[in-house]
Design a protein around this motif. Structure first.
Motif, PDB file in Angstrom:
ATOM      1  N   ALA A  65       0.829  -1.201   0.000  1.00  0.00           N
ATOM      2  CA  ALA A  65       0.000   0.000   0.000  1.00  0.00           C
ATOM      3  C   ALA A  65       0.865   1.253   0.000  1.00  0.00           C
ATOM      4  CB  ALA A  65      -0.930   0.003   1.207  1.00  0.00           C
ATOM      5  N   SER A  66       1.971   1.228   0.747  1.00  0.00           N
ATOM      6  CA  SER A  66       2.862   2.379   0.811  1.00  0.00           C
ATOM      7  C   SER A  66       3.484   2.651  -0.556  1.00  0.00           C
ATOM      8  CB  SER A  66       3.956   2.128   1.854  1.00  0.00           C
ATOM      9  OG  SER A  66       4.867   3.214   1.899  1.00  0.00           O
ATOM     10  N   ARG A  67       3.886   1.589  -1.238  1.00  0.00           N
ATOM     11  CA  ARG A  67       4.477   1.746  -2.564  1.00  0.00           C
ATOM     12  C   ARG A  67       3.447   2.305  -3.547  1.00  0.00           C
ATOM     13  NH1 ARG A  67       7.329  -3.459  -3.918  1.00  0.00           N
ATOM     14  NH2 ARG A  67       5.307  -4.200  -4.627  1.00  0.00           N
ATOM     15  N   ALA A  68       2.226   1.796  -3.483  1.00  0.00           N
ATOM     16  CA  ALA A  68       1.165   2.296  -4.354  1.00  0.00           C
ATOM     17  C   ALA A  68       0.843   3.752  -4.037  1.00  0.00           C
ATOM     18  CB  ALA A  68      -0.086   1.430  -4.190  1.00  0.00           C
ATOM     19  N   ARG A  69       0.838   4.081  -2.751  1.00  0.00           N
ATOM     20  CA  ARG A  69       0.522   5.449  -2.331  1.00  0.00           C
ATOM     21  C   ARG A  69       1.551   6.437  -2.878  1.00  0.00           C
ATOM     22  NH1 ARG A  69       1.000   4.651   2.797  1.00  0.00           N
ATOM     23  NH2 ARG A  69      -0.971   3.510   2.865  1.00  0.00           N
ATOM     24  N   ARG A  70       2.814   6.034  -2.885  1.00  0.00           N
ATOM     25  CA  ARG A  70       3.853   6.913  -3.421  1.00  0.00           C
ATOM     26  C   ARG A  70       3.608   7.190  -4.903  1.00  0.00           C
ATOM     27  NH1 ARG A  70       7.312   3.800  -0.088  1.00  0.00           N
ATOM     28  NH2 ARG A  70       7.932   2.496  -1.855  1.00  0.00           N
ATOM     29  N   LYS A  71       3.185   6.173  -5.639  1.00  0.00           N
ATOM     30  CA  LYS A  71       2.907   6.363  -7.068  1.00  0.00           C
ATOM     31  C   LYS A  71       1.711   7.295  -7.265  1.00  0.00           C
ATOM     32  CE  LYS A  71       4.727   1.840  -8.445  1.00  0.00           C
ATOM     33  NZ  LYS A  71       4.423   0.532  -9.060  1.00  0.00           N
ATOM     34  N   VAL A  72       0.688   7.111  -6.433  1.00  0.00           N
ATOM     35  CA  VAL A  72      -0.494   7.962  -6.551  1.00  0.00           C
ATOM     36  C   VAL A  72      -0.147   9.397  -6.205  1.00  0.00           C
ATOM     37  CG1 VAL A  72      -2.787   8.422  -5.594  1.00  0.00           C
ATOM     38  CG2 VAL A  72      -2.118   6.074  -6.139  1.00  0.00           C
ATOM     39  N   ARG A  73       0.606   9.600  -5.139  1.00  0.00           N
ATOM     40  CA  ARG A  73       0.976  10.956  -4.739  1.00  0.00           C
ATOM     41  C   ARG A  73       1.877  11.612  -5.773  1.00  0.00           C
ATOM     42  NH1 ARG A  73       2.095   9.825   1.732  1.00  0.00           N
ATOM     43  NH2 ARG A  73      -0.101   9.851   2.369  1.00  0.00           N
ATOM     44  N   ALA A  74       2.758  10.823  -6.378  1.00  0.00           N
ATOM     45  CA  ALA A  74       3.623  11.375  -7.425  1.00  0.00           C
ATOM     46  C   ALA A  74       2.776  11.886  -8.582  1.00  0.00           C
ATOM     47  CB  ALA A  74       4.596  10.312  -7.915  1.00  0.00           C
ATOM     48  N   SER A  75       1.696  11.160  -8.890  1.00  0.00           N
ATOM     49  CA  SER A  75       0.805  11.605  -9.962  1.00  0.00           C
ATOM     50  C   SER A  75       0.071  12.873  -9.554  1.00  0.00           C
ATOM     51  CB  SER A  75      -0.207  10.508 -10.297  1.00  0.00           C
ATOM     52  OG  SER A  75      -1.165  10.985 -11.208  1.00  0.00           O
ATOM     53  N   GLU A  76      -0.387  12.926  -8.293  1.00  0.00           N
ATOM     54  CA  GLU A  76      -1.110  14.098  -7.827  1.00  0.00           C
ATOM     55  C   GLU A  76      -0.229  15.345  -7.856  1.00  0.00           C
ATOM     56  OE1 GLU A  76      -2.355  12.853  -3.981  1.00  0.00           O
ATOM     57  OE2 GLU A  76      -4.184  11.873  -4.703  1.00  0.00           O
ATOM     58  N   ARG A  77       1.064  15.158  -7.683  1.00  0.00           N
ATOM     59  CA  ARG A  77       1.981  16.299  -7.700  1.00  0.00           C
ATOM     60  C   ARG A  77       2.367  16.712  -9.112  1.00  0.00           C
ATOM     61  NH1 ARG A  77       4.484  13.399  -3.408  1.00  0.00           N
ATOM     62  NH2 ARG A  77       6.023  12.607  -4.873  1.00  0.00           N
ATOM     63  N   SER A  78       1.998  15.874 -10.083  1.00  0.00           N
ATOM     64  CA  SER A  78       2.481  16.119 -11.452  1.00  0.00           C
ATOM     65  C   SER A  78       1.576  17.098 -12.180  1.00  0.00           C
ATOM     66  CB  SER A  78       2.570  14.804 -12.224  1.00  0.00           C
ATOM     67  OG  SER A  78       1.287  14.245 -12.408  1.00  0.00           O
ATOM     68  N   THR A  79       1.364  18.270 -11.600  1.00  0.00           N
ATOM     69  CA  THR A  79       0.592  19.312 -12.273  1.00  0.00           C
ATOM     70  C   THR A  79       1.424  19.908 -13.393  1.00  0.00           C
ATOM     71  OG1 THR A  79       1.397  20.940 -10.702  1.00  0.00           O
ATOM     72  CG2 THR A  79      -0.697  19.865 -10.190  1.00  0.00           C
ATOM     73  N   LEU A  80       0.750  20.616 -14.304  1.00  0.00           N
ATOM     74  CA  LEU A  80       1.445  21.156 -15.459  1.00  0.00           C
ATOM     75  C   LEU A  80       2.064  22.510 -15.145  1.00  0.00           C
ATOM     76  CD1 LEU A  80      -1.025  20.204 -18.296  1.00  0.00           C
ATOM     77  CD2 LEU A  80       0.861  18.911 -17.329  1.00  0.00           C
ATOM     78  N   VAL A  81       2.801  22.581 -14.061  1.00  0.00           N
ATOM     79  CA  VAL A  81       3.495  23.815 -13.702  1.00  0.00           C
ATOM     80  C   VAL A  81       4.950  23.481 -13.417  1.00  0.00           C
ATOM     81  CG1 VAL A  81       1.476  24.956 -12.768  1.00  0.00           C
ATOM     82  CG2 VAL A  81       2.835  23.508 -11.268  1.00  0.00           C
ATOM     83  N   GLY A  82       5.796  24.479 -13.561  1.00  0.00           N
ATOM     84  CA  GLY A  82       7.192  24.309 -13.225  1.00  0.00           C
ATOM     85  C   GLY A  82       7.936  23.431 -14.211  1.00  0.00           C
ATOM     86  N   ARG A  83       9.193  23.168 -13.865  1.00  0.00           N
ATOM     87  CA  ARG A  83      10.064  22.406 -14.744  1.00  0.00           C
ATOM     88  C   ARG A  83       9.537  20.989 -14.989  1.00  0.00           C
ATOM     89  NH1 ARG A  83      14.033  18.897 -13.812  1.00  0.00           N
ATOM     90  NH2 ARG A  83      13.944  19.291 -11.572  1.00  0.00           N
ATOM     91  N   GLU A  84       9.091  20.292 -13.916  1.00  0.00           N
ATOM     92  CA  GLU A  84       8.604  18.929 -14.087  1.00  0.00           C
ATOM     93  C   GLU A  84       7.379  18.889 -14.981  1.00  0.00           C
ATOM     94  OE1 GLU A  84       8.035  16.914 -10.435  1.00  0.00           O
ATOM     95  OE2 GLU A  84      10.153  16.951  -9.872  1.00  0.00           O
ATOM     96  N   GLY A  85       6.487  19.891 -14.797  1.00  0.00           N
ATOM     97  CA  GLY A  85       5.302  19.936 -15.640  1.00  0.00           C
ATOM     98  C   GLY A  85       5.663  20.125 -17.100  1.00  0.00           C
ATOM     99  N   ARG A  86       6.625  20.999 -17.358  1.00  0.00           N
ATOM    100  CA  ARG A  86       7.053  21.219 -18.744  1.00  0.00           C
ATOM    101  C   ARG A  86       7.674  19.959 -19.328  1.00  0.00           C
ATOM    102  NH1 ARG A  86       8.709  26.100 -16.445  1.00  0.00           N
ATOM    103  NH2 ARG A  86      10.871  25.388 -16.310  1.00  0.00           N
ATOM    104  N   GLU A  87       8.461  19.274 -18.510  1.00  0.00           N
ATOM    105  CA  GLU A  87       9.099  18.045 -18.992  1.00  0.00           C
ATOM    106  C   GLU A  87       8.060  16.980 -19.331  1.00  0.00           C
ATOM    107  OE1 GLU A  87      11.776  17.038 -15.860  1.00  0.00           O
ATOM    108  OE2 GLU A  87      13.323  18.468 -16.505  1.00  0.00           O
ATOM    109  N   ARG A  88       7.006  16.885 -18.512  1.00  0.00           N
ATOM    110  CA  ARG A  88       5.960  15.901 -18.800  1.00  0.00           C
ATOM    111  C   ARG A  88       5.221  16.263 -20.081  1.00  0.00           C
ATOM    112  NH1 ARG A  88       6.141  15.923 -13.117  1.00  0.00           N
ATOM    113  NH2 ARG A  88       6.378  13.814 -12.277  1.00  0.00           N
ATOM    114  N   ARG A  89       4.944  17.558 -20.244  1.00  0.00           N
ATOM    115  CA  ARG A  89       4.290  17.986 -21.481  1.00  0.00           C
ATOM    116  C   ARG A  89       5.159  17.693 -22.694  1.00  0.00           C
ATOM    117  NH1 ARG A  89       2.502  22.706 -18.831  1.00  0.00           N
ATOM    118  NH2 ARG A  89       4.066  23.968 -19.886  1.00  0.00           N
ATOM    119  N   GLU A  90       6.465  17.895 -22.530  1.00  0.00           N
ATOM    120  CA  GLU A  90       7.384  17.629 -23.642  1.00  0.00           C
ATOM    121  C   GLU A  90       7.396  16.152 -24.018  1.00  0.00           C
ATOM    122  OE1 GLU A  90      11.041  19.201 -22.238  1.00  0.00           O
ATOM    123  OE2 GLU A  90      10.458  21.305 -22.552  1.00  0.00           O
TER     124      GLU A  90
END
Length: 296
Positions: free
Chosen positions: A159-184
């Motif tokens: 559950a902890s491992r799954a939760r980390r994946k879910v939270r990582a997705s929740e943080r992956s908004t389309l803002v900042g450097r990470e957001g730009r990289e995901r859009r790219e």
């Protein structure tokens, strides 16, 4: 349709649990039809039991539904391509008045959440069961462990491992450097699809990527980068007539036919520079029910 009788006390006890059991199965499987089948199978097993020996009815039924759902998930995993009814939730869309990217529209999912569903589809069966039962329905880890045939501590780790994946997705908004990289990454995928660049598709797809396409005939699920890249024609068509959107914080795309009617809504989960999951809605009936932004 239920086979239970409202005048039967055993049936009444089950009916009192039905909505919760359906919700558990729905979130486990992402499918209304499969959830109904699981709940009906749970009723058949319950009806054959000596109910007087069941001291915790809710726990017993949750365990049964969990085990049946786990079997369904494992069977899906064993078949690299299959069709499932109703696997994606209906969407509601609204134009973003403001937000991290002015050119993007915001597409919001229903209470289950398309973004969450995309992440859940990328989890293994055991991770998904542990996360759903514990984090969404507060089932103790010892009970989850009995369903999985593991210890409570092992279930907690899943559950902890799954939760980390879910939270990582929740943080992956389309803002900042990470957001730009995901859009790219998504833009690179769409460009490769449009150009028929098979190697380019493989460069941005995770080897275990999961594609779920909601069609009028049900949901078609495809696993693996080679299979997804081979069947990327739909993405190519969408890329040619699409607009960037946000789907619960995930990069996505909404596209239209030449007559202005909606063609598809897509959502992508990107981790470590690779696409690990794609969800696409193409069913015209569902698209027509969405308040999608126009092509203009």
């Amino acid at each position: 349709m239920s086979d239970t009788s409202p005048t039967d006390p055993v049936a009444e006890a089950f009916e009192a649990q039905r909505d919760r059991l359906r919700a558990v199965a729905r979130r486990m499987l992402g499918s209304h039809a499969d959830a109904e089948d699981v709940v009906q199978e749970a009723w058949l097993r319950f009806s054959r039991q000596d109910t007087a020996a069941i001291h915790n009815l809710g726990g017993w039924l949750t365990t049964v539904v969990g085990r049946i759902s786990l079997d369904v998930l494992r069977a899906r995993q064993a078949r690299p391509e299959a069709s499932y009814d109703d696997g994606l939730p209906e969407l509601m869309a609204a134009t973003a008045a403001d937000g991290p990217a002015p050119e993007d529209d915001a597409v919001l999912a229903d209470s289950v959440g398309l973004a969450l569903l995309v992440v859940l589809e990328s989890l293994g069966p055991s991770e998904r069961l542990a996360f759903v039962l514990h984090d969404l329905f507060a089932v103790p880890f010892d009970e989850i462990g009995r369903i999985l045939g593991r210890s409570g501590d092992a279930s907690k780790m899943l559950a902890s491992r799954a939760r980390r994946k879910v939270r990582a997705s929740e943080r992956s908004t389309l803002v900042g450097r990470e957001g730009r990289e995901r859009r790219e990454v998504v833009e690179a995928f769409l460009t490769a699809a449009r150009q028929g660049d098979f190697e380019g598709l493989l460069r941005v797809l995770d080897p275990g990527v999961r594609l779920a396409v909601d069609t009028p005939d049900g949901v078609i699920v495809t696993l693996g980068a080679t299979r997804v890249a081979t069947g990327a024609k739909l993405a190519a068509g969408a890329a040619a007539r699409g607009r960037a959107v946000r789907v619960g914080g995930l990069p996505g795309l909404v596209s239209w036919h030449e007559d202005g009617s909606p063609l598809s809504v897509m959502a992508f989960t990107v981790t470590d520079g690779r696409i690990i999951a794609i969800a696409i809605v193409t069913d015209p009936a569902r698209l027509a029910a969405m308040d999608l932004p126009g092509p203009g």
